[in-house]
Design an enzyme around this catalytic site. Structure first.
Site: not given
Ligand SMILES: [Mg+2]
Ligand SMILES: [Zn+2]
Lengths: 98, 493, 483
Positions: B80, B155, B179
């Site tokens: 990420k 996210s 997330s």
């Protein structure tokens, strides 16, 4: 109405975030609706000395041993403006906390 | 032989370690898949095929010299883009850090390199991990491989989409208010949030320091556990990282399925839960019961306080954690000629709407006159929430709940209603606020073919027990990974 | 008009640790800009603070030495504000659970002894440094100092004059030097202070309290005194102008300009600073364990005021001399080692304070760094005390040579032939001659003019080439004149 446009401007100034006029109205509306929901917190009756810190079973410190940090080149590599020695910023006028 | 990009991480590592397959072959197979799919799902912000091949050749050379390549030998792992990787851009999905290349690795990236993993690129996310759909990324939203008009969740949406579509077998995400778990549920894969303090946050760009945890996304529990073992453990550079991490993840599970007591918190099955999700989670409960587990209804009355507490604590910490983005040392800089003007312009232009909303919300909650009513009160309710959950865990071993109230929503559906987006995290935030460990597992699909996820929660540092129950359910439910139909028109093997 | 000056002091002591407070970068003065930095103290994305254990022990030792109450549980908080030299956009400091509360520092002024009470001590991190380049219209920021450990010591407003402020700051500096936790040198910036000054003015209808002014950028104890004088005058003048209405004015921040010897108002911030303190989430609360307390206690040496009293009792020194010796721990220890090596206590004190300190100050070193070991110094003092060499000769000739070489005092005296003659036969002979050649002087002395003996003394000293012991000469002359 916990948050109106003047409150948004006050908080934006405190956060050093420029808010365009057209953003202000939308922000006030959205934030107010969120804060309204957050006010649910008030329903919870807790003694004022209620514990508020979370504790850890971690060992939270380190010995005072120094090791070298970054080379200056790496430290300054991402700098928006530098002379190779310092980070450069617009002239500081007020000599006090900005 | 199944295509390399469909293999599990555990299988790939074994093939590479045995020399049956080279890391380069693994890299090429996944690159071919990734380059075809990324235009559709926009999972990656940064994907450098040549860097990946160079890294793969290094791993092969390392193996050639007879060195132990490590448990993740040659396994592609997507990272990420709010996790620092030396020399690779780390943008956090923000204009503010578009040009930022960190001169250091996050702890987890060091661990991946040490384990022989193939660093496979940086995945898309909501800006600074603030959001539940990747729609707040400055580089455009990622899309759900099972329905390109749908969100992959957020996210960590990019990571979830990449794993689900077979672009990589493993990815790292970060979980502050669901997330990792929510995108895992929306994309039909496994997503684990470790106990707070289990995985070092050094090098994870801070959103909410007391809630953030890095965790694995994978297509099965075994792979998730494989990655967790690599990244978990104490790090002297993170004062909140626990010494119990390494032992907790290697511990043998202590309960047999026959004696397992599963708690079903009523507050997680109230109205607002989509019927299809309720049904799928109910079916999963039945599967576990006939494997011998006992289920009982439990109550967590403060659950509805989760969102209010979360949306005070997280924005407050975020408003402070993002104060460093001022245009002085790195990243974007506004060109005003006075210092204050520079700060305001840098942050006004650099941050997107959602990040600004949260910074303002946090500054409001901390500002004088409001602190006690908001931040102070939220901290107390958070402590009460933690006590309440710990109490329940005295009578049950794990909790079983839906991961999300609904399947993946359409992109754009919730954009103009931030509160609705926030309420979406209702089942997830408790684990972050109390620090316990939680996992999302695929448990079926909705009528329009969208994945549904169930959530298991276990007490702090009981990952072994959590993974044992997850493995048991996965085996009993006999669901292999359900490959998404190929939008590129190619057929799916 | 009578009034009382009310001063509270905020002092920041920079700790002499090896590494910074929340990262491993070295703490060094004067390194090239931005070479002692890392992702943590640059506030780079993803970096985290880990507190320096030994800095906290040092702060606990200072608190213990000042009689403060050490916290059972302490925690860090974030002080949020924006400034180019503040890398994270917040300073990690302590708000509601500081490391220690209360305590005090005893000060001695001409009006006697007084204790300045403390409100609290807490740990925080220093900021970077800004330099202003008027030519290019930019400011340059160096983050070497960012993250350096500081202990903030906040006093009650017990200080009532510039002289008391001086005594307080000198006492604090001596104490931190004694503990070895800081150089306490204001010029180098490792001791900084901000006096908070206001006046309580008696008026017909009660006491008027002027608004408190915090004076910043004061870089020496001398300038603290000057800033206080300026502020007292400015506030009195302002009171004369506004009267009781002065009380409605807000607190303000002033700087001190030592060239123009005046305080100037710094841009008064539109909104009073809202630092939005909240618990530092990256550092869990810390239990101040008993091993820490023991380690802190072990760091506390015999304290300046304790040593001062003991020197008066054990070595019979006058308080003034004892105070001078104890102002620096190394000087006091050097003195005691000399006494332990046999030097007579009072003489050693005088010689050290009058001569050794003078040489040390000239060379800008401590007495212990002059190259004369306490043993050698003791031998020198014993020699002079036994009058083997005249005091003047000892100071002018012997001591300077001891600085250049490691020869003993005795060898130098012998080498230069400075031994004082005590042999009364030689002196008696010379005295005899003096009387014969100066009958008038002898007669005047008999009639009671004591001064007359002076010329006779001079004659004898010349006769013995200055080596005769003046005390012995005087006795022999009196004896001969008396007969
Ligand atoms: Mg301070
Ligand atoms: Zn550093």
């Amino acid at each position: 109405m916990a948050i109106d446009e003047s409150e948004v401007r006050r908080i934006a100034a405190l956060s050093r975030v420029r808010i365009a006029d057209d953003e202000c109205a939308a922000l006030a509306r959205d934030l107010d609706r969120v804060v309204e929901h957050i006010d649910l917190l008030r329903e919870v009756q807790l003694p004022d000395d209620a514990e508020s810190l979370t504790y850890f079973d971690v060992d939270v410190h380190r010995k005072d041993r120094a090791i070298g940090g970054l080379d200056r080149e790496d430290a300054l590599r991402n700098a928006p403006e530098t002379d190779g020695t310092y980070f450069l910023v617009p002239k500081i006028v007020d000599r006090d906390e900005g | 032989m199944t295509a390399l990009w469909q293999r599990t991480a555990t299988e790939i590592a074994a093939l590479v370690r045995s020399g049956e397959v080279t890391a380069l072959e693994v890299a090429d197979a996944h690159l071919e898949r990734a380059l075809a799919w990324n235009d559709h799902v926009n999972a990656f912000i940064h994907l450098e095929p040549e860097d990946i091949r160079t890294h793969a050749r290094e791993i092969d050379r390392h193996i050639g010299l007879g060195h132990d390549p490590g448990p993740l030998a040659g396994v592609p792992v997507a990272i990420k883009d709010n996790i620092c990787q030396m020399g690779a851009p780390t943008t956090c999905g923000s204009r503010m850090l578009e040009t930022f290349t960190p001169p250091y690795d996050a702890h987890v990236v060091e661990q991946l390199r040490g384990a022989g993993a193939l660093l496979f690129g940086k995945t898309n996310l909501d800006e600074f991990a603030m959001g539940s759909s990747t729609e707040h990324s400055a580089f455009g939203p990622s899309r759900n491989p099972y329905g390109l008009s749908r969100t992959p969740g957020g996210s960590s949406g990019g990571s979830a989409a990449a794993v689900a579509a077979g672009l990589v077998p493993l990815a790292l995400g970060s979980d502050t208010g669901g997330s990792i778990r929510q995108p895992a549920a929306y994309c039909g894969i496994v997503g684990l949030k470790p106990t707070y303090g289990m995985v070092s946050r050094f090098g994870l760009v801070a959103f909410a320091s007391s809630l953030d945890q890095i965790g694995p996304l994978a297509r099965n529990v075994e792979d998730a556990e494989l990655l967790l073992r690599v990244i978990a453990g104490h790090d002297a550079r993170d004062a909140t990282s626990s010494v119990r991490g390494a032992t907790a993840v290697n511990k043998e599970p202590d309960t047999r399925m026959r004696d397992l007591r599963i708690g079903i918190p009523t507050e997680y099955f109230g109205e607002g839960l989509a019927a299809e999700v309720r049904a799928a989670v109910g079916a999963a409960q039945a599967i576990l019961v006939n494997r011998g587990a006992k289920c009982e209804e439990v109550s967590l009355p403060l659950t509805k306080q989760g969102i209010p507490v979360y949306y005070v604590v997280a924005p407050s910490e975020a408003s402070s954690n993002l104060a460093r983005y001022d245009g002085v040392r790195y990243g974007l800089r506004g060109d005003a000629k006075d210092v204050r003007g520079m700060f305001e312009e840098t942050r006004g232009d650099g941050f997107g709407a959602e990040v600004k909303r949260r910074i303002l919300l946090g500054t409001f909650a901390l500002s004088s006159g409001y602190y006690d009513a908001y931040y102070g009160q939220a901290q107390k309710v958070r402590a009460a929430l933690r006590l309440e959950l710990d109490k329940v865990f005295e009578s049950v071993d794990v909790l079983l709940t839906p991961t999300t109230p609904s399947v993946a929503f359409k992109l754009g559906d919730k954009l103009d209603d931030p509160l609705a987006m926030y309420l979406n995290d209702v089942y997830a935030v408790t684990a972050n606020l109390t620090g316990v460990t939680a996992i999302s597992l695929p448990c079926g699909r909705s009528s329009d073919g969208l994945p549904i996820g169930l959530q298991l929660m276990a007490p702090r540092f009981e990952e072994a027990r959590l993974l044992q129950v997850a493995r048991a359910y996965e085996a009993a439910s006999k669901q292999g990974h359900n490959w998404p139909t190929d939008p590129t028109g190619g057929d799916v093997a | 008009m009578n009034y009382r000056v009310v001063i509270g002091m905020e002092a920041h002591v920079q700790l002499k640790t090896a590494s910074k407070m929340f990262c491993r970068c070295p703490v060094q003065f004067g390194a090239p800009p931005n070479t002692l930095v890392c992702p943590v103290c640059l506030g780079m994305p993803g970096s985290l603070p880990v507190p320096n254990r030994d800095a906290m022990i040092m702060a606990l030792a200072l608190a213990k030495a000042m009689g403060s109450k050490l916290a059972e549980l302490t925690k860090f908080d974030r002080k949020n504000y924006y400034y180019p030299d503040l890398p994270k956009g917040y300073q990690i400091s302590q708000y509601d659970r500081p490391l220690a509360l209360g305590g005090g520092l005893e000060i001695v002024t001409k009006d006697g002894v007084k204790t300045i009470r403390l409100i609290r001590l807490h740990i925080e991190e220093d900021v970077g440094k800004n330099l202003h380049d008027d030519a290019t219209g930019t400011s340059q920021v160096d983050f070497n100092r960012a993250g350096t450990p500081l202990v903030e010591v906040v006093s009650e407003p017990d200080i009532a004059s510039a002289a008391e402020a001086r005594a307080y700051l000198t006492g604090l500096r001596t104490l931190v030097q004694y503990l070895g936790i800081s150089d306490g040198n204001m010029q180098e910036g490792n001791l900084r202070c901000e006096p908070n000054i206001n006046l309580h003015i008696d008026t017909d209808n009660g006491v008027v309290k002027t608004p408190i002014t915090e004076v910043k950028n004061v870089n020496s104890i001398r300038n603290v005194e000057r800033a206080i004088h300026c502020e007292v005058e400015r506030q009195l003048a302002q009171f004369k102008e506004l009267g009781a209405a002065i009380q409605d004015l807000p607190r303000s921040t002033y700087g001190f300009d030592d060239t123009r010897d005046t305080t100037f108002e710094m841009r008064s911030k539109e909104e009073a600073h809202d630092y939005r303190y909240f618990p530092e989430p990256d550092i869990p609360p810390i239990h101040v364990s008993s091993p820490w307390r023991e380690e802190a206690a072990a760091m506390v040496p015999e304290l300046p005021w304790e040593k001062r009293e003991r020197f008066v009792k054990e070595h019979g020194l006058k308080p003034y001399h004892s105070d001078a010796l104890c102002r620096s721990r190394t000087t006091a220890e050097y003195y005691e080692h000399a006494v332990q090596a046999g030097a007579p206590a009072k003489a050693a004190a005088n010689w050290l304070l009058d001569e050794l300190l003078r040489h040390a100050n000239e060379k800008r070193v401590g007495v212990e760094e002059l190259g004369i070991s306490p043993g050698r110094f003791a031998e020198f003092v014993k020699l002079v005390d036994a009058q083997t060499v005249a005091r003047a000769a000892a100071a002018r000739e012997v001591l300077p040579r001891m600085l250049e070489s490691d020869a003993s005092a005795a060898n130098i005296v012998a080498e230069l032939g400075l031994e004082q003659v005590d042999d009364s036969a030689q002196i008696r002979e010379a005295a005899q001659k003096a009387l014969e050649q100066n009958p008038k002087a002898a007669a005047e002395y008999r009639e009671g003019k004591d001064k007359a003996i002076g010329s006779l003394m001079g004659f004898v000293m010349r006769e013995t080439k200055g080596k005769a012991n003046p005390k012995v000469v005087r006795e022999v002359l009196r004896e001969l004149i008396g007969q």
